[in-house]
Design an enzyme around this catalytic site. Structure first.
Site, PDB file in Angstrom:
ATOM      1  N   LYS A   1       0.324 -18.890  75.400  1.00 22.12           N
ATOM      2  CA  LYS A   1       0.007 -17.741  75.111  1.00 22.12           C
ATOM      3  C   LYS A   1      -1.233 -17.275  75.375  1.00 22.12           C
ATOM      4  O   LYS A   1      -2.122 -18.079  75.523  1.00 22.12           O
ATOM      5  CB  LYS A   1       0.344 -17.132  73.637  1.00 22.12           C
TER       6      LYS A   1
ATOM      7  N   ILE B   1       2.225  -6.147  72.009  1.00 23.46           N
ATOM      8  CA  ILE B   1       1.530  -6.927  70.945  1.00 23.46           C
ATOM      9  C   ILE B   1       0.136  -6.986  70.946  1.00 23.46           C
ATOM     10  O   ILE B   1      -0.562  -7.111  70.318  1.00 23.46           O
ATOM     11  CB  ILE B   1       2.113  -8.471  71.165  1.00 23.46           C
TER      12      ILE B   1
ATOM     13  N   CYS C   1      -2.014  -6.974  82.013  1.00 23.50           N
ATOM     14  CA  CYS C   1      -1.405  -6.641  80.814  1.00 23.50           C
ATOM     15  C   CYS C   1      -1.286  -5.209  80.545  1.00 23.50           C
ATOM     16  O   CYS C   1      -2.323  -4.636  80.438  1.00 23.50           O
ATOM     17  CB  CYS C   1      -1.831  -7.550  79.702  1.00 23.50           C
TER      18      CYS C   1
ATOM     19  N   LYS D   1      -2.493 -13.756  87.758  1.00 25.35           N
ATOM     20  CA  LYS D   1      -1.391 -13.071  87.435  1.00 25.35           C
ATOM     21  C   LYS D   1      -1.349 -11.779  87.559  1.00 25.35           C
ATOM     22  O   LYS D   1      -2.139 -10.818  87.448  1.00 25.35           O
ATOM     23  CB  LYS D   1      -1.025 -13.327  86.002  1.00 25.35           C
TER      24      LYS D   1
ATOM     25  N   GLY E   1      12.773  -8.871  80.716  1.00 24.98           N
ATOM     26  CA  GLY E   1      14.072  -9.343  80.405  1.00 24.98           C
ATOM     27  C   GLY E   1      14.957  -8.939  81.652  1.00 24.98           C
ATOM     28  O   GLY E   1      14.337  -8.645  83.029  1.00 24.98           O
TER      29      GLY E   1
END
Length: 302
Positions: A45, A71, A129, A164, A216
């Site tokens: 994480k 989150i 993010c 990333k 997902g």
């Protein structure tokens, strides 16, 4: 004997499967279900320099074929990670990749410097993010910013650096080239797509943050397209992620040019997802009579 080993920036993995940051903690939550020794790597994480409390609740919402999360990279900070999580991970025969997050360039550099003498195999720098208001995604949406922060991180990092990338850009290939120009050793993509959800009865956003990151199965076709585009554009290795839940999903990403894959949202539904993906890859190779996984990596681009 089938060879499933892959090498990324000089680091050899026993197989091409890791965990997507933010979906597996640091492995402790899953150790009763998954033999971490079986994983090619564990990607932790996000770890920041100081503790982050994250966004207000509600911050998770289910969607068709996926989920939204806001989150906000909640975590206890790098000192807790070094003193608690890292010793746990080093019990296992798997590579350790630490996902690094920050709100400023200096934040990233402090974490990278703190980890420089730790038993960490690779660093994944999260500049993408979509649910952190301060900094965060802004770094990943500008080629100049991507190249600059990559170059700065490389000055401090003793481990190979994986940048990333955000899918919330006009052309993912330009961001990939910028990271490569800044000295990145590898790339990981995609991070989540920005989305939202409205409660029509309460007439308000479902998430307190209003928007969150969509992940997902719903994002898999987009992720697969972007991984293929980037793999054709840069010379450094690519770690593909986005909707991977089965061995067949992983094989698609490998054929598209990814050297490795990360399993994310599937972990929430099925704690055994990572090992099932590993088994699925091995079963496919065996059934197809393929002795070396290298024979399928990027095969559609040849």
């Amino acid at each position: 004997m089938i060879n499933t080993k892959v090498t990324i920036a000089g680091v050899e993995w026993k197989n091409p499967v890791t965990t997507a940051s933010g979906t597996f903690g640091s492995g402790m939550e899953f150790a009763d279900f998954v033999d971490l020794n079986r994983l090619g790597a564990v990607t932790t994480k996000g770890v920041s320099y100081e503790p982050w409390t994250g966004n207000p609740v509600p911050r998770i919402a289910e969607t068709g074929s996926g989920m939204l999360n806001a989150i906000g990279l909640q975590n206890p900070g790098v000192e807790v990670f070094v003193n608690r999580d890292l010793p746990f991970l080093k019990q296992y025969d798997t590579r350790v990749i630490v996902n690094v997050c920050g709100k400023t360039t200096e934040d990233y550099l402090k974490v990278v410097e703190r980890l420089s003498d730790c038993a960490v195999d690779m660093l994944e720098i999260n500049i993408s993010c979509p649910n952190v208001k301060e900094g965060g995604i802004a770094f990943g949406q500008s080629t100049c910013s991507v190249e600059d922060i990559t170059r700065q991180v490389k000055k401090y990092a003793r481990q190979p650096v994986i940048m990333k990338l955000s899918p919330n850009v006009t052309d993912i290939r330009e961001m990939a080239k910028a990271a490569e120009a800044g000295g990145a050793d590898a790339l990981s993509l995609i991070n989540t797509l920005t989305g939202t959800k409205i409660d029509i009865y309460k007439r308000k956003f479902v998430l307190a943050n209003e928007t969150g990151g969509l992940s997902g199965p719903a994002v898999k076709p987009v992720a697969l397209r972007m991984v293929n585009q980037v793999a054709r554009t840069v010379k450094i290795p690519v770690i593909g992620m986005g909707g991977i839940a089965t061995g067949e999903d992983a094989i698609e990403f490998l054929m598209a040019g990814a050297t490795a894959v990360a399993v994310g949202t599937a972990n929430f539904r099925n704690p055994l997802a990572t090992v099932e993906v590993i088994d699925g890859i091995q079963d496919f190779l065996a059934k197809e009579g393929i002795a070396d996984i290298q024979d399928i990596i990027g095969c559609i681009n040849r």
